[in-house]
Motif scaffolding. Structure first.
Motif, PDB file in Angstrom:
ATOM      1  N   PRO A 221       1.024  -0.925  -0.400  1.00 31.83           N
ATOM      2  CA  PRO A 221       0.172   0.182   0.182  1.00 31.83           C
ATOM      3  C   PRO A 221       1.052   0.935  -0.214  1.00 31.83           C
ATOM      4  CG  PRO A 221       0.270  -0.577   2.357  1.00 31.83           C
ATOM      5  CD  PRO A 221       1.207  -1.687   1.678  1.00 31.83           C
ATOM      6  N   VAL A 222       0.108   2.364  -0.999  1.00 30.20           N
ATOM      7  CA  VAL A 222       1.054   3.647  -0.241  1.00 30.20           C
ATOM      8  C   VAL A 222      -0.567   4.349  -0.082  1.00 30.20           C
ATOM      9  CG1 VAL A 222       3.339   2.824  -2.006  1.00 30.20           C
ATOM     10  CG2 VAL A 222       0.940   4.061  -3.316  1.00 30.20           C
ATOM     11  N   GLY A 223       0.792   6.065   0.364  1.00 31.06           N
ATOM     12  CA  GLY A 223      -0.826   6.846   0.282  1.00 31.06           C
ATOM     13  C   GLY A 223      -0.599   8.028  -1.119  1.00 31.06           C
ATOM     14  N   ASP A 224      -1.351   9.674  -0.804  1.00 30.10           N
ATOM     15  CA  ASP A 224      -1.486  10.013  -1.511  1.00 30.10           C
ATOM     16  C   ASP A 224       0.244  10.817  -1.607  1.00 30.10           C
ATOM     17  OD1 ASP A 224      -4.286   9.843  -1.196  1.00 30.10           O
ATOM     18  OD2 ASP A 224      -4.507  12.109  -0.244  1.00 30.10           O
TER      19      ASP A 224
ATOM     20  N   PRO B  79      -6.575   6.529  -0.720  1.00 31.50           N
ATOM     21  CA  PRO B  79      -6.798   7.631  -1.025  1.00 31.50           C
ATOM     22  C   PRO B  79      -7.035   8.152   0.786  1.00 31.50           C
ATOM     23  CG  PRO B  79      -8.316   6.248  -2.223  1.00 31.50           C
ATOM     24  CD  PRO B  79      -7.830   5.321  -1.861  1.00 31.50           C
ATOM     25  N   GLY B  80      -6.357   9.331   0.208  1.00 29.75           N
ATOM     26  CA  GLY B  80      -6.136  10.048   0.916  1.00 29.75           C
ATOM     27  C   GLY B  80      -5.144  10.229   2.516  1.00 29.75           C
ATOM     28  N   GLY B  81      -4.674   8.793   2.571  1.00 31.96           N
ATOM     29  CA  GLY B  81      -3.600   7.707   3.726  1.00 31.96           C
ATOM     30  C   GLY B  81      -2.053   7.963   2.868  1.00 31.96           C
TER      31      GLY B  81
ATOM     32  N   THR C 280       8.903   5.453  13.087  1.00 38.33           N
ATOM     33  CA  THR C 280       8.506   5.207  12.365  1.00 38.33           C
ATOM     34  C   THR C 280       7.183   5.361  12.438  1.00 38.33           C
ATOM     35  OG1 THR C 280      10.080   3.328  12.736  1.00 38.33           O
ATOM     36  CG2 THR C 280       8.110   2.658  11.964  1.00 38.33           C
ATOM     37  N   GLN C 281       6.597   5.575  11.316  1.00 41.76           N
ATOM     38  CA  GLN C 281       4.780   6.272  11.136  1.00 41.76           C
ATOM     39  C   GLN C 281       4.743   4.765   9.897  1.00 41.76           C
ATOM     40  OE1 GLN C 281       4.556  10.179  10.125  1.00 41.76           O
ATOM     41  NE2 GLN C 281       6.148  10.962  11.014  1.00 41.76           N
ATOM     42  N   LEU C 282       3.641   3.442  10.382  1.00 47.30           N
ATOM     43  CA  LEU C 282       3.072   3.370   9.703  1.00 47.30           C
ATOM     44  C   LEU C 282       2.317   3.442   9.090  1.00 47.30           C
ATOM     45  CD1 LEU C 282       1.877   0.089  12.851  1.00 47.30           C
ATOM     46  CD2 LEU C 282       4.070  -0.194  10.339  1.00 47.30           C
ATOM     47  N   ASN C 283       1.342   4.278   9.244  1.00 50.92           N
ATOM     48  CA  ASN C 283       0.464   4.671   8.103  1.00 50.92           C
ATOM     49  C   ASN C 283      -0.535   3.949   7.367  1.00 50.92           C
ATOM     50  OD1 ASN C 283       1.737   7.390   8.818  1.00 50.92           O
ATOM     51  ND2 ASN C 283       2.882   7.581   7.067  1.00 50.92           N
ATOM     52  N   VAL C 284      -0.591   4.098   5.917  1.00 53.41           N
ATOM     53  CA  VAL C 284      -1.205   3.344   5.310  1.00 53.41           C
ATOM     54  C   VAL C 284      -1.350   1.337   5.377  1.00 53.41           C
ATOM     55  CG1 VAL C 284      -1.920   4.823   3.503  1.00 53.41           C
ATOM     56  CG2 VAL C 284      -0.179   2.985   3.314  1.00 53.41           C
TER      57      VAL C 284
ATOM     58  N   ALA D  88      -0.956   0.408   9.098  1.00 52.67           N
ATOM     59  CA  ALA D  88      -1.751   0.095   9.978  1.00 52.67           C
ATOM     60  C   ALA D  88      -2.751  -0.639   9.067  1.00 52.67           C
ATOM     61  CB  ALA D  88      -2.043   1.100  10.336  1.00 52.67           C
ATOM     62  N   GLU D  89      -3.386  -0.462   7.956  1.00 48.23           N
ATOM     63  CA  GLU D  89      -4.873  -0.859   7.518  1.00 48.23           C
ATOM     64  C   GLU D  89      -4.710  -1.958   6.427  1.00 48.23           C
ATOM     65  OE1 GLU D  89      -7.667  -0.877   9.301  1.00 48.23           O
ATOM     66  OE2 GLU D  89      -6.830   0.732  11.004  1.00 48.23           O
ATOM     67  N   PHE D  90      -3.293  -2.411   6.313  1.00 50.63           N
ATOM     68  CA  PHE D  90      -3.275  -3.197   5.184  1.00 50.63           C
ATOM     69  C   PHE D  90      -3.685  -4.683   4.667  1.00 50.63           C
ATOM     70  CE2 PHE D  90       0.512  -5.655   2.855  1.00 50.63           C
ATOM     71  CZ  PHE D  90      -0.112  -5.315   1.230  1.00 50.63           C
ATOM     72  N   ALA D  91      -4.360  -4.666   4.132  1.00 55.37           N
ATOM     73  CA  ALA D  91      -4.944  -6.204   4.113  1.00 55.37           C
ATOM     74  C   ALA D  91      -4.785  -6.036   2.450  1.00 55.37           C
ATOM     75  CB  ALA D  91      -6.710  -5.701   4.208  1.00 55.37           C
TER      76      ALA D  91
END
Lengths: 309, 309
Positions: free
Chosen positions: B47-50, B74-76, B97-101, B103-106
């Motif tokens: 996963p990646v963010g904006d 989106p928005g991450g 460390t910032q897990l960011n997107v 954290a919710e990765f499936a």
């Protein structure tokens, strides 16, 4: 061909996670000599006290080692070291050191010791190393040292290194000596002091060789039984210089001989660590050495092939 | 032949004694993919963010890497790591460390990613690794992990290791995982959990391979310029599994292919550390890889010969 070694002759009391021993015969000159004796004729130079007995001489002489220059100091006691290892057996913890007869040691080499073609200056005070180097007519001399002398006798040590052909140090000590964190650069810096050959010993990770021609590295054998690493560096040096002395042609060695010497050094170090003190190396046979060399070859051998193979 | 990798896609801010960089493209999947792309077709899952832009996709796609499974949230914000190295560049110090997107990765693999013959489970939470393993039909799967998961998700990690063919860990982590201080014994213990192939990564000291057939070890190239070790272990894994995927015949590899894969892994790791982040590996050519493989061969090659030679 013959090889003179000067260094400590010691009694070592050692504890590791795999057992302990009191007052084993040890010291840099002893470990070196036993390993080198598989390859060439060895004379040992160093002082001992009244506690050094016939049985200790006999242990060396059983390997054909010339003990005439082991100097008995009447009323003295032999150098003593007590140390232990925790689970990380790359790190030795010193609990006690008694210099004893070493405090007053003034090396005096016999004619035979002076005339040996190869010389190893084991880890002792660098001014003593220089004294021995001056007495010797060796064509090829190697030197080992340690953090203590880097910290307390740096100038003497640099002078001693400037007078030998080959420097053998732990990689951390090579970095400390040169104040260069990168190992390859540190080795080059050390060569500028004098030696044409620099060997960085890396404990269980093996050893690396640096010459003007380039680098060579050999990993440690992944042994399943490591009982006591005491003396492994000296056994490495004994295999390395012992082999070089055995194949010497003039004072120079080609790159192939140096690489093979690295392999023989690694072989002897691998035997050293399999048991306490000298217990393994003193009984090792030539056939076992040859077999383990083949094992090192198998351990490190790979064939180049393009990706399309 | 094709290879799917799941792992972190990250921005890394790194400081070493040789400079610093802000928010470089990094992460285990990125370093792995760039190295493996020299050998085979690679799909990246993660996963990646904006903040992940076209230029980052382009950097991967320039190497022919399939980015269809890079999931834009989106928005991450993309995973972020800040760290530094002091003079001992074997030790990474994490500052942030910032897990960011993440954290919710499936993970959800596309058909192409599922069907790749080889799978690499980069260093992420072990339950995610198991989830990906279940979705994949790969014949050969490798797994990397780290001390964090050994300490906090030990049972999940052991289950994940039980479902792969090859375990790649730092040697200290392999000892920590198995609670066995001896590396060769630790590797054997790990094999009992499932994998037939265990690779112990040793930083600048190289890497060791353990299989039922025995052991192989390759030293690190003594590089004079080491600027940033971040990602070296993943570049190693990329070269190792990338080569294996390229030469695959059925699901099995013979010892010779595994040894060559170790050499290619070491080659890619050696490029990785020569510059910051992906700066060196992303531009490396096949000719440079072949040349460095030959350098590794020279570094490690010695000829056996009896002492009398």
């Amino acid at each position: 061909m013959s090889l003179t070694v000067v260094g400590s002759i010691a009694f070592d009391s050692v504890r590791t996670p795999f057992g302990e021993r009191e007052r084993m015969l040890g010291g840099s000159a002893v470990h070196f000599a036993l390993a080198a004796s598989l390859f060439t004729d060895v004379c040992v130079v160093g002082p001992v006290g009244d506690d050094f007995g016939e049985e200790h001489l006999a242990l060396l002489e059983a390997r054909g080692i010339d003990t005439a220059d082991i100097e008995h100091v009447p009323g003295g006691e032999t150098f003593f070291w007590r140390g232990h290892y925790d689970h990380d057996m790359n790190v030795a913890h010193t609990d006690e050191t008694q210099l004893n007869v070493f405090a007053e040691f003034a090396p005096k080499l016999s004619t035979a010791s002076r005339e040996a073609e190869t010389l190893f200056l084991g880890n002792i005070q660098p001014d003593l190393q220089r004294d021995v180097r001056r007495q010797s007519s060796a064509e090829f001399a190697g030197l080992d040292s340690m953090n203590l002398w880097i910290e307390t006798a740096r100038d003497s040590l640099l002078a001693a290194i400037g007078e030998v052909d080959c420097l053998l140090l732990n990689d951390a000590e090579l970095r400390m000596l040169t104040e260069v964190p990168n190992l390859a650069q540190a080795a080059r810096r050390a060569m500028e002091v004098g030696p044409e050959v620099v060997v960085a010993k890396r404990g269980e990770y093996g050893a690396a060789l640096f010459t003007a021609d380039g680098a060579f590295a050999i990993p440690g054998l992944p042994l399943e039984d490591v009982r006591d690493p005491t003396g492994a560096g000296d056994s490495f040096a004994g295999g390395f210089l012992g082999y070089l002395d055995a194949v010497r042609v003039g004072g120079n060695y080609d790159e192939r001989a140096l690489r093979r010497a690295m392999a023989y050094g690694s072989v002897m170090a691998s035997f050293n660590v399999e048991d306490f003190g000298t217990e393994r190396v003193r009984g090792v046979t030539e056939a076992e050495v040859a077999e383990r060399l083949a094992e090192f070859k198998r351990l490190t051998h790979f064939e180049e092939a393009p990706v399309s193979a």
